[in-house]
Design a protein around this motif. Structure first.
Motif, PDB file in Angstrom:
ATOM      1  N   ASN A 140     -33.045  11.578  -2.617  1.00  0.00           N
ATOM      2  CA  ASN A 140     -32.749  10.396  -1.792  1.00  0.00           C
ATOM      3  C   ASN A 140     -32.228   9.234  -2.628  1.00  0.00           C
ATOM      4  OD1 ASN A 140     -35.056   9.787  -3.166  1.00  0.00           O
ATOM      5  ND2 ASN A 140     -36.271   9.187  -1.370  1.00  0.00           N
ATOM      6  N   ASP A 141     -31.722   9.552  -3.834  1.00  0.00           N
ATOM      7  CA  ASP A 141     -31.136   8.562  -4.755  1.00  0.00           C
ATOM      8  C   ASP A 141     -32.151   7.558  -5.294  1.00  0.00           C
ATOM      9  OD1 ASP A 141     -28.616   9.688  -4.602  1.00  0.00           O
ATOM     10  OD2 ASP A 141     -28.040   8.447  -2.880  1.00  0.00           O
ATOM     11  N   LYS A 142     -33.427   7.881  -5.156  1.00  0.00           N
ATOM     12  CA  LYS A 142     -34.480   7.057  -5.742  1.00  0.00           C
ATOM     13  C   LYS A 142     -34.549   7.364  -7.237  1.00  0.00           C
ATOM     14  CE  LYS A 142     -38.283   4.511  -5.893  1.00  0.00           C
ATOM     15  NZ  LYS A 142     -38.278   3.050  -5.660  1.00  0.00           N
ATOM     16  N   VAL A 143     -34.513   6.321  -8.073  1.00  0.00           N
ATOM     17  CA  VAL A 143     -34.511   6.497  -9.522  1.00  0.00           C
ATOM     18  C   VAL A 143     -35.919   6.325 -10.075  1.00  0.00           C
ATOM     19  CG1 VAL A 143     -33.616   5.660 -11.729  1.00  0.00           C
ATOM     20  CG2 VAL A 143     -32.136   5.710  -9.719  1.00  0.00           C
ATOM     21  N   GLN A 144     -36.334   7.256 -10.886  1.00  0.00           N
ATOM     22  CA  GLN A 144     -37.619   7.173 -11.563  1.00  0.00           C
ATOM     23  C   GLN A 144     -37.411   7.223 -13.068  1.00  0.00           C
ATOM     24  OE1 GLN A 144     -39.779  10.508  -9.802  1.00  0.00           O
ATOM     25  NE2 GLN A 144     -40.911   9.097  -8.496  1.00  0.00           N
ATOM     26  N   PHE A 145     -38.323   6.576 -13.793  1.00  0.00           N
ATOM     27  CA  PHE A 145     -38.272   6.579 -15.251  1.00  0.00           C
ATOM     28  C   PHE A 145     -39.541   7.258 -15.762  1.00  0.00           C
ATOM     29  CE2 PHE A 145     -35.434   3.234 -14.015  1.00  0.00           C
ATOM     30  CZ  PHE A 145     -34.414   3.279 -14.957  1.00  0.00           C
ATOM     31  N   GLU A 146     -39.368   8.335 -16.458  1.00  0.00           N
ATOM     32  CA  GLU A 146     -40.508   9.088 -16.983  1.00  0.00           C
ATOM     33  C   GLU A 146     -40.593   8.882 -18.495  1.00  0.00           C
ATOM     34  OE1 GLU A 146     -40.811  13.669 -17.712  1.00  0.00           O
ATOM     35  OE2 GLU A 146     -41.426  13.307 -15.637  1.00  0.00           O
ATOM     36  N   GLU A 147     -41.680   8.231 -18.954  1.00  0.00           N
ATOM     37  CA  GLU A 147     -41.800   7.944 -20.385  1.00  0.00           C
ATOM     38  C   GLU A 147     -41.933   9.229 -21.198  1.00  0.00           C
ATOM     39  OE1 GLU A 147     -44.580   5.461 -23.578  1.00  0.00           O
ATOM     40  OE2 GLU A 147     -44.881   5.183 -21.404  1.00  0.00           O
ATOM     41  N   VAL A 148     -41.150   9.314 -22.254  1.00  0.00           N
ATOM     42  CA  VAL A 148     -41.220  10.459 -23.163  1.00  0.00           C
ATOM     43  C   VAL A 148     -42.438  10.279 -24.060  1.00  0.00           C
ATOM     44  CG1 VAL A 148     -40.045  11.713 -25.016  1.00  0.00           C
ATOM     45  CG2 VAL A 148     -38.722  10.759 -23.105  1.00  0.00           C
ATOM     46  N   GLN A 149     -43.297  11.269 -24.092  1.00  0.00           N
ATOM     47  CA  GLN A 149     -44.536  11.174 -24.865  1.00  0.00           C
ATOM     48  C   GLN A 149     -44.242  11.136 -26.366  1.00  0.00           C
ATOM     49  OE1 GLN A 149     -47.626  10.686 -23.452  1.00  0.00           O
ATOM     50  NE2 GLN A 149     -46.305  10.460 -21.639  1.00  0.00           N
ATOM     51  N   LYS A 150     -45.031  10.325 -27.060  1.00  0.00           N
ATOM     52  CA  LYS A 150     -44.850  10.180 -28.503  1.00  0.00           C
ATOM     53  C   LYS A 150     -45.590  11.284 -29.250  1.00  0.00           C
ATOM     54  CE  LYS A 150     -44.808   5.204 -27.740  1.00  0.00           C
ATOM     55  NZ  LYS A 150     -45.039   5.382 -26.292  1.00  0.00           N
ATOM     56  N   ASP A 151     -45.051  11.684 -30.373  1.00  0.00           N
ATOM     57  CA  ASP A 151     -45.678  12.689 -31.228  1.00  0.00           C
ATOM     58  C   ASP A 151     -46.530  11.966 -32.275  1.00  0.00           C
ATOM     59  OD1 ASP A 151     -46.278  14.645 -33.191  1.00  0.00           O
ATOM     60  OD2 ASP A 151     -44.523  15.813 -32.605  1.00  0.00           O
ATOM     61  N   ARG A 152     -47.822  12.292 -32.331  1.00  0.00           N
ATOM     62  CA  ARG A 152     -48.716  11.622 -33.288  1.00  0.00           C
ATOM     63  C   ARG A 152     -48.256  11.802 -34.727  1.00  0.00           C
ATOM     64  NH1 ARG A 152     -55.007  12.576 -31.292  1.00  0.00           N
ATOM     65  NH2 ARG A 152     -54.818  11.447 -29.298  1.00  0.00           N
ATOM     66  N   ARG A 153     -47.635  12.938 -34.998  1.00  0.00           N
ATOM     67  CA  ARG A 153     -47.142  13.172 -36.360  1.00  0.00           C
ATOM     68  C   ARG A 153     -46.055  12.164 -36.720  1.00  0.00           C
ATOM     69  NH1 ARG A 153     -45.750  19.418 -35.663  1.00  0.00           N
ATOM     70  NH2 ARG A 153     -44.999  18.480 -33.715  1.00  0.00           N
ATOM     71  N   ASP A 154     -45.235  11.809 -35.740  1.00  0.00           N
ATOM     72  CA  ASP A 154     -44.212  10.790 -35.974  1.00  0.00           C
ATOM     73  C   ASP A 154     -44.859   9.446 -36.277  1.00  0.00           C
ATOM     74  OD1 ASP A 154     -42.202  12.621 -35.543  1.00  0.00           O
ATOM     75  OD2 ASP A 154     -41.934  12.080 -33.421  1.00  0.00           O
ATOM     76  N   GLY A 155     -45.944   9.147 -35.544  1.00  0.00           N
ATOM     77  CA  GLY A 155     -46.643   7.887 -35.762  1.00  0.00           C
ATOM     78  C   GLY A 155     -47.248   7.792 -37.148  1.00  0.00           C
ATOM     79  N   LYS A 156     -47.862   8.874 -37.605  1.00  0.00           N
ATOM     80  CA  LYS A 156     -48.470   8.882 -38.944  1.00  0.00           C
ATOM     81  C   LYS A 156     -47.409   8.736 -40.030  1.00  0.00           C
ATOM     82  CE  LYS A 156     -52.490  11.679 -37.617  1.00  0.00           C
ATOM     83  NZ  LYS A 156     -53.195  12.972 -37.803  1.00  0.00           N
ATOM     84  N   LYS A 157     -46.303   9.448 -39.847  1.00  0.00           N
ATOM     85  CA  LYS A 157     -45.218   9.374 -40.828  1.00  0.00           C
ATOM     86  C   LYS A 157     -44.607   7.978 -40.851  1.00  0.00           C
ATOM     87  CE  LYS A 157     -40.951  11.650 -42.347  1.00  0.00           C
ATOM     88  NZ  LYS A 157     -40.278  10.384 -42.668  1.00  0.00           N
ATOM     89  N   LEU A 158     -44.493   7.365 -39.664  1.00  0.00           N
ATOM     90  CA  LEU A 158     -43.933   6.020 -39.582  1.00  0.00           C
ATOM     91  C   LEU A 158     -44.781   5.026 -40.352  1.00  0.00           C
ATOM     92  CD1 LEU A 158     -41.933   3.959 -38.454  1.00  0.00           C
ATOM     93  CD2 LEU A 158     -43.366   3.814 -36.405  1.00  0.00           C
ATOM     94  N   LEU A 159     -46.106   5.109 -40.206  1.00  0.00           N
ATOM     95  CA  LEU A 159     -46.993   4.186 -40.916  1.00  0.00           C
ATOM     96  C   LEU A 159     -46.850   4.341 -42.419  1.00  0.00           C
ATOM     97  CD1 LEU A 159     -50.257   4.348 -38.763  1.00  0.00           C
ATOM     98  CD2 LEU A 159     -48.572   2.515 -38.866  1.00  0.00           C
ATOM     99  N   THR A 160     -46.711   5.587 -42.882  1.00  0.00           N
ATOM    100  CA  THR A 160     -46.511   5.847 -44.312  1.00  0.00           C
ATOM    101  C   THR A 160     -45.187   5.260 -44.778  1.00  0.00           C
ATOM    102  OG1 THR A 160     -47.790   7.896 -44.198  1.00  0.00           O
ATOM    103  CG2 THR A 160     -46.341   7.625 -46.089  1.00  0.00           C
ATOM    104  N   ASP A 161     -44.140   5.483 -43.991  1.00  0.00           N
ATOM    105  CA  ASP A 161     -42.809   4.974 -44.350  1.00  0.00           C
ATOM    106  C   ASP A 161     -42.764   3.446 -44.309  1.00  0.00           C
ATOM    107  OD1 ASP A 161     -41.993   7.559 -44.633  1.00  0.00           O
ATOM    108  OD2 ASP A 161     -40.980   7.685 -42.687  1.00  0.00           O
ATOM    109  N   LEU A 162     -43.458   2.859 -43.336  1.00  0.00           N
ATOM    110  CA  LEU A 162     -43.489   1.399 -43.240  1.00  0.00           C
ATOM    111  C   LEU A 162     -44.180   0.783 -44.449  1.00  0.00           C
ATOM    112  CD1 LEU A 162     -44.355   0.820 -39.464  1.00  0.00           C
ATOM    113  CD2 LEU A 162     -42.255   0.125 -40.619  1.00  0.00           C
ATOM    114  N   TRP A 163     -45.251   1.419 -44.924  1.00  0.00           N
ATOM    115  CA  TRP A 163     -45.957   0.935 -46.104  1.00  0.00           C
ATOM    116  C   TRP A 163     -45.038   0.936 -47.323  1.00  0.00           C
ATOM    117  CZ3 TRP A 163     -49.455  -2.060 -47.834  1.00  0.00           C
ATOM    118  CH2 TRP A 163     -49.953  -1.926 -49.154  1.00  0.00           C
TER     119      TRP A 163
END
Length: 332
Positions: A303-326
């Motif tokens: 019916n042309d109704k638009v929905q936005f489905e959040e893409v789930q984050k990978d915890r491994r990406d989060g851990k790597k990001l914190l290491t890279d940010l440091w």
């Protein structure tokens, strides 16, 4: 800010308002009040993604909410507590409620403090979790709890916590200005013409800063640490807004664009389209990464109704990001 920080702030405010009258109960009720505004997150279980995002930190983070619910809670608590002053309990709940959104206004998401007016305050000077803000505050609160309610040391420790945390918030404005001038100079040196620039601190600190820069057909994303010795490098992300096609005029799409303040890109993977909210950056420091912190799959119903489905984050990406940010925090 995170729940622990809001609990600490609420407890310290409660102590400052009624600590001498009711002792540790002031901290307890202040801590409870400090968490109540964040109950708006429950809306995500009862409504669509766009509506949940648009009302997040809305009514419950407003002055109107602070007054209205301070009256309600103040009256209820004054009915069964031995300390019967409605005025005292109203003051405790009001200040615990209103300092919550004032603190949140310093983060990237911001708050609608003046709801129902469509004004979102977002100073973007502090990340939603910042140990330099929370830990000293928590230590002084614990020290205050160890003393009886009428002692000068109890009030001294609590006041020190409030003063140091407030001073740190003031300092973050100066740090943001320094980072902004560095980004501005880098753009000038690299002969980059831009429409607007938006800066924010990276997770858990105010040493490493990120910037979104809008040009006519793309966004530039860059990072700067106060320990940097090399020029700032900007990564280019084409807007690709044209991929929305006829959806550009869809009501839900327009609401989503407004929610992210216009900072978004569209990309296509196979036959699926994705909406990327640029305000919170990437889950990776790798060049040309499309792994945004907030990424939504665009779903169009029959019916042309638009929905936005959040893409789930990978915890491994989060851990790597914190290491890279440091590593990145220590300079390029």
């Amino acid at each position: 800010m995170d729940s622990l920080t809001q609990i600490v702030l609420g407890a310290a405010v409660g102590e400052a308002v009624l600590g001498r009258k009711v002792g540790n109960k002031a901290m307890l009720y202040g801590a409870i009040a400090g968490t109540i505004p964040d109950l708006d997150v429950l809306a995500s279980h009862f409504t669509d993604t766009v509506t949940a995002l648009s009302i997040h930190r809305g009514f419950t983070h407003s002055i109107i909410f602070s007054i209205l619910f301070a009256v309600i809670f103040g009256w209820i608590i004054s009915r069964f507590e031995s300390y019967k002053s409605f005025k005292g309990w109203f003051s405790l709940f009001f200040w615990a409620f209103v300092t919550h959104p004032i603190l949140d206004a310093h983060t990237t998401w911001g708050t609608q403090l003046f709801w129902p007016f469509d004004i979102r305050l977002a100073f973007k000077t502090i990340f939603v979790i910042d140990p330099l803000y929370t830990l000293p505050f928590l230590i002084f609160l614990i020290l205050a709890m160890r003393h009886k309610r009428h002692t000068k040391k109890r009030r001294l420790y609590n006041n020190l916590g409030l003063l140091i945390s407030t001073f740190y918030l003031v300092i973050t404005f100066f740090l943001k200005w320094l980072a902004f001038t560095k980004f501005e100079s880098a753009l000038k040196e690299q002969n980059i013409n831009y429409l607007k620039i938006d800066t924010r601190p990276s997770p858990l600190n105010t040493i490493l800063w990120s910037a979104n820069i809008e040009t006519n057909d793309a966004y530039l994303l860059g990072n700067y640490s106060f320990f940097d010795t090399k020029p700032i490098r900007f990564e280019i992300y084409p807007k690709r807004h044209d991929l929305l096609g006829d959806l550009k005029t869809n009501e839900d799409v327009l609401r989503m664009i407004k929610t992210c303040e216009g900072w978004y890109t569209i990309n296509k993977v196979n036959e699926d389209y994705y909406f990327n909210d640029l305000r919170f950056g990437l889950m990776s420091l790798e060049p040309n990464s499309e792994n945004f912190v907030f990424k939504y799959k665009i779903i169009v119903n029959d019916n042309d109704k638009v929905q936005f489905e959040e893409v789930q984050k990978d915890r491994r990406d989060g851990k790597k990001l914190l290491t890279d940010l440091w590593k990145r925090l220590k300079g390029n």
